[in-house]
Design a protein around this motif. Structure first.
Motif, mmCIF file in Angstrom:
data_model
loop_
_atom_site.group_PDB
_atom_site.id
_atom_site.type_symbol
_atom_site.label_atom_id
_atom_site.label_comp_id
_atom_site.label_asym_id
_atom_site.label_seq_id
_atom_site.Cartn_x
_atom_site.Cartn_y
_atom_site.Cartn_z
ATOM 1 N N LYS A 90 0.780 -1.035 -0.256
ATOM 2 C CA LYS A 90 -0.069 -0.006 -0.036
ATOM 3 C C LYS A 90 0.822 1.319 0.043
ATOM 4 C CE LYS A 90 -4.067 -2.187 2.057
ATOM 5 N NZ LYS A 90 -4.821 -2.270 3.346
ATOM 6 N N GLN A 91 1.763 1.259 -0.980
ATOM 7 C CA GLN A 91 2.698 2.300 -0.920
ATOM 8 C C GLN A 91 3.160 2.728 -2.368
ATOM 9 O OE1 GLN A 91 6.364 1.929 1.606
ATOM 10 N NE2 GLN A 91 5.012 2.532 3.351
ATOM 11 N N THR A 92 3.862 3.594 -2.852
ATOM 12 C CA THR A 92 3.997 4.048 -4.221
ATOM 13 C C THR A 92 5.577 3.957 -4.555
ATOM 14 O OG1 THR A 92 2.386 5.644 -4.099
ATOM 15 C CG2 THR A 92 3.799 5.943 -5.808
ATOM 16 N N THR A 118 7.375 4.341 -0.833
ATOM 17 C CA THR A 118 7.024 5.178 0.315
ATOM 18 C C THR A 118 5.680 5.679 -0.066
ATOM 19 O OG1 THR A 118 7.702 7.233 1.336
ATOM 20 C CG2 THR A 118 7.752 7.206 -1.225
ATOM 21 N N SER A 119 5.002 6.115 1.216
ATOM 22 C CA SER A 119 3.696 6.788 1.035
ATOM 23 C C SER A 119 3.898 8.263 0.790
ATOM 24 C CB SER A 119 3.218 6.530 2.345
ATOM 25 O OG SER A 119 3.853 6.921 3.267
#
Length: 120
Positions: A90-92, A118-119
């Motif tokens: 659930k990060q980029t 990272t978010s």
């Protein structure tokens, strides 16, 4: 006695007057459309103001360093792209490495990889 030509002229003048005017229901439709557009713009402005998602800002060195220092490292040895690997946590994806080369996060590759997620 009224001549026939005179009646035709009066009929044409009357038709011209009614063609140029809007009926009241057409005017109301136009008014409702304008009010709707204004309401949509107001809702978009409120959304941007509350979430801040459309605000553009210049990144600072401290902000970039904090983002990199807080990155999650995902490694493996399979066929994948780093966008998918980071989405699992659930990060980029901000950086992708395949064996010894830096590559695009969206590139599909096979073999040893390292993804920095990272978010934002």
């Amino acid at each position: 006695m009224i001549k026939k030509d005179h009646l035709n002229v009066l009929a044409v003048k009357k038709m011209k007057k009614t063609k140029n005017k809007h009926r009241w229901d057409e005017t109301m439709v136009i008014a409702v459309m304008i009010v709707s557009v204004l309401c949509i713009l107001l809702m978009l402005a409120s959304y941007v103001n509350v979430t801040g998602k459309a605000a553009s800002s210049v990144p600072t060195i401290d902000g970039v360093l904090n983002m990199i220092n807080g990155a999650t490292v995902v490694t493996g040895d399979e066929k994948i792209n780093c966008n998918f690997a980071c989405a699992k946590v659930k990060q980029t994806c901000i950086l992708a490495k395949h064996e010894t080369k830096l590559i695009s996060c969206s590139e599909i590759f096979e073999g040893e990889y390292t993804c920095f997620c990272t978010s934002t």
